[in-house]
Design a protein around this motif. Structure first.
Motif, mmCIF file in Angstrom:
data_model
loop_
_atom_site.group_PDB
_atom_site.id
_atom_site.type_symbol
_atom_site.label_atom_id
_atom_site.label_comp_id
_atom_site.label_asym_id
_atom_site.label_seq_id
_atom_site.Cartn_x
_atom_site.Cartn_y
_atom_site.Cartn_z
ATOM 1 N N VAL A 26 -3.170 7.808 38.977
ATOM 2 C CA VAL A 26 -3.552 8.914 38.089
ATOM 3 C C VAL A 26 -3.671 8.390 36.663
ATOM 4 O O VAL A 26 -2.843 7.607 36.199
ATOM 5 C CB VAL A 26 -2.524 10.063 38.176
ATOM 6 C CG1 VAL A 26 -2.799 11.134 37.136
ATOM 7 C CG2 VAL A 26 -2.537 10.663 39.574
ATOM 8 N N GLU A 27 -4.706 8.843 35.959
ATOM 9 C CA GLU A 27 -5.024 8.337 34.625
ATOM 10 C C GLU A 27 -4.233 9.012 33.512
ATOM 11 O O GLU A 27 -4.772 9.285 32.442
ATOM 12 C CB GLU A 27 -6.525 8.481 34.367
ATOM 13 C CG GLU A 27 -7.363 7.666 35.327
ATOM 14 C CD GLU A 27 -8.853 7.876 35.125
ATOM 15 O OE1 GLU A 27 -9.251 8.550 34.142
ATOM 16 O OE2 GLU A 27 -9.610 7.384 35.950
ATOM 17 N N ASP A 28 -2.962 9.279 33.771
ATOM 18 C CA ASP A 28 -2.075 9.850 32.765
ATOM 19 C C ASP A 28 -0.682 9.307 33.051
ATOM 20 O O ASP A 28 -0.141 9.543 34.134
ATOM 21 C CB ASP A 28 -2.094 11.377 32.852
ATOM 22 C CG ASP A 28 -1.238 12.044 31.788
ATOM 23 O OD1 ASP A 28 -0.152 11.515 31.467
ATOM 24 O OD2 ASP A 28 -1.628 13.110 31.298
ATOM 25 N N PRO A 29 -0.083 8.598 32.092
ATOM 26 C CA PRO A 29 1.212 7.964 32.344
ATOM 27 C C PRO A 29 2.342 8.939 32.660
ATOM 28 O O PRO A 29 3.282 8.583 33.358
ATOM 29 C CB PRO A 29 1.505 7.188 31.059
ATOM 30 C CG PRO A 29 0.596 7.733 30.026
ATOM 31 C CD PRO A 29 -0.587 8.310 30.743
ATOM 32 N N ILE A 83 -5.970 16.931 34.324
ATOM 33 C CA ILE A 83 -5.244 16.183 33.293
ATOM 34 C C ILE A 83 -5.638 16.723 31.920
ATOM 35 O O ILE A 83 -6.820 16.903 31.633
ATOM 36 C CB ILE A 83 -5.552 14.679 33.405
ATOM 37 C CG1 ILE A 83 -5.051 14.172 34.758
ATOM 38 C CG2 ILE A 83 -4.923 13.898 32.262
ATOM 39 C CD1 ILE A 83 -5.433 12.761 35.081
ATOM 40 N N ASP A 84 -4.639 17.009 31.114
ATOM 41 C CA ASP A 84 -4.819 17.601 29.782
ATOM 42 C C ASP A 84 -5.529 18.950 29.831
ATOM 43 O O ASP A 84 -6.144 19.382 28.862
ATOM 44 C CB ASP A 84 -5.588 16.642 28.845
ATOM 45 C CG ASP A 84 -4.810 15.383 28.533
ATOM 46 O OD1 ASP A 84 -3.558 15.445 28.517
ATOM 47 O OD2 ASP A 84 -5.440 14.336 28.315
ATOM 48 N N THR A 85 -5.419 19.632 30.949
ATOM 49 C CA THR A 85 -6.107 20.909 31.116
ATOM 50 C C THR A 85 -5.371 22.071 30.447
ATOM 51 O O THR A 85 -5.947 23.143 30.282
ATOM 52 C CB THR A 85 -6.301 21.218 32.612
ATOM 53 O OG1 THR A 85 -5.055 21.029 33.287
ATOM 54 C CG2 THR A 85 -7.356 20.299 33.216
ATOM 55 N N VAL A 86 -4.136 21.859 30.026
ATOM 56 C CA VAL A 86 -3.419 22.893 29.278
ATOM 57 C C VAL A 86 -4.217 23.243 28.016
ATOM 58 O O VAL A 86 -4.199 24.389 27.552
ATOM 59 C CB VAL A 86 -1.972 22.451 28.942
ATOM 60 C CG1 VAL A 86 -1.944 21.311 27.953
ATOM 61 C CG2 VAL A 86 -1.149 23.619 28.433
ATOM 62 N N GLU A 87 -4.958 22.269 27.496
ATOM 63 C CA GLU A 87 -5.769 22.465 26.290
ATOM 64 C C GLU A 87 -6.891 23.480 26.498
ATOM 65 O O GLU A 87 -7.432 24.020 25.529
ATOM 66 C CB GLU A 87 -6.364 21.133 25.838
ATOM 67 C CG GLU A 87 -5.312 20.104 25.458
ATOM 68 C CD GLU A 87 -5.870 18.694 25.280
ATOM 69 O OE1 GLU A 87 -7.099 18.503 25.415
ATOM 70 O OE2 GLU A 87 -5.067 17.791 25.002
ATOM 71 N N GLU A 121 -14.779 17.308 29.504
ATOM 72 C CA GLU A 121 -14.267 15.932 29.636
ATOM 73 C C GLU A 121 -12.812 15.881 30.073
ATOM 74 O O GLU A 121 -11.998 15.113 29.551
ATOM 75 C CB GLU A 121 -14.499 15.153 28.344
ATOM 76 C CG GLU A 121 -15.968 15.070 27.984
ATOM 77 C CD GLU A 121 -16.239 14.359 26.676
ATOM 78 O OE1 GLU A 121 -15.286 14.028 25.930
ATOM 79 O OE2 GLU A 121 -17.428 14.133 26.386
ATOM 80 N N LYS A 122 -12.475 16.721 31.062
ATOM 81 C CA LYS A 122 -11.127 16.757 31.645
ATOM 82 C C LYS A 122 -11.203 16.295 33.099
ATOM 83 O O LYS A 122 -12.077 16.745 33.847
ATOM 84 C CB LYS A 122 -10.533 18.175 31.611
ATOM 85 C CG LYS A 122 -10.479 18.793 30.234
ATOM 86 C CD LYS A 122 -9.511 18.085 29.335
ATOM 87 C CE LYS A 122 -9.421 18.759 27.980
ATOM 88 N NZ LYS A 122 -8.798 17.911 26.988
ATOM 89 N N ALA A 123 -10.297 15.408 33.486
ATOM 90 C CA ALA A 123 -10.225 14.980 34.880
ATOM 91 C C ALA A 123 -9.736 16.142 35.735
ATOM 92 O O ALA A 123 -8.891 16.929 35.304
ATOM 93 C CB ALA A 123 -9.289 13.791 35.014
ATOM 94 N N ASP A 124 -10.265 16.245 36.951
ATOM 95 C CA ASP A 124 -9.906 17.355 37.842
ATOM 96 C C ASP A 124 -8.851 16.972 38.882
ATOM 97 O O ASP A 124 -8.624 17.697 39.840
ATOM 98 C CB ASP A 124 -11.150 17.916 38.525
ATOM 99 C CG ASP A 124 -11.875 16.888 39.392
ATOM 100 O OD1 ASP A 124 -11.393 15.749 39.530
ATOM 101 O OD2 ASP A 124 -12.943 17.242 39.935
ATOM 102 N N THR A 125 -8.165 15.885 38.678
ATOM 103 C CA THR A 125 -7.152 15.405 39.618
ATOM 104 C C THR A 125 -6.068 16.457 39.846
ATOM 105 O O THR A 125 -5.545 17.026 38.889
ATOM 106 C CB THR A 125 -6.489 14.121 39.074
ATOM 107 O OG1 THR A 125 -7.511 13.195 38.715
ATOM 108 C CG2 THR A 125 -5.559 13.505 40.095
#
Length: 154
Positions: A26-29, A83-87, A121-125
């Motif tokens: 996953v592209e988020d640490p 990922i970062d979808t809270v935004e 530009e948000k990943a859908d993982t």
């Protein structure tokens, strides 16, 4: 004979059609390093998100990007959409369950507009996380369908 003495096990199912991958990919640490607990990730090929376990809804985040569940054997599960979808403040997500709803693995929890996420530009993982677990089975990459049984957890 004493089946009531047997410990119930959590059976984990795929929450969506797509590619099952280890969390380390996953592209988020925060997720890839297990800071939210061990689990699995699915790179979805459809917008529908199903419950990965039998249990009860414990939390629907106001931003609709995550749902908390409690399994029948009392394990906490966090299902995180993208990922970062809270935004996105709930845009691009439609949730079909409420807190205290009982869910099965064929229960449609939410719909994620993957095209909308891509536009922003948000990943859908999708991540299925077990925040309180210490040990977790090894995940091998493979194509999955929603509700495919993946493995049992002790």
């Amino acid at each position: 004979m004493f089946s009531f003495l047997k410990k119930k096990k959590t059976v984990l199912h795929s929450p969506a059609d797509g590619q099952l991958v280890p969390l380390t990919k996953v592209e988020d640490p925060v997720f890839s390093q297990g800071m939210m607990g061990p689990g699995i990730a699915v790179l979805p090929s459809s917008d529908d998100i199903y419950s990965p376990v039998e249990g009860t809804v414990t939390n629907v985040f106001p931003t609709k990007h995550a749902i908390g569940l409690k399994t029948k054997d009392d394990k906490d599960v966090l299902l995180h959409f993208g990922i970062d979808t809270v935004e996105l403040k709930g845009e691009g997500f439609e949730v079909f369950v409420d807190v205290d709803d009982k869910v099965q693995t064929d229960t449609l929890l939410a719909r994620m507009d993957r095209a909308y996420l891509k536009e922003h530009e948000k990943a859908d993982t999708l991540m299925v996380l077990f925040p309180e677990e210490k040990e977790f089975p090894t995940v091998e990459e493979k194509t999955v369908k929603a509700n495919d049984e993946l493995f049992e957890l002790d």
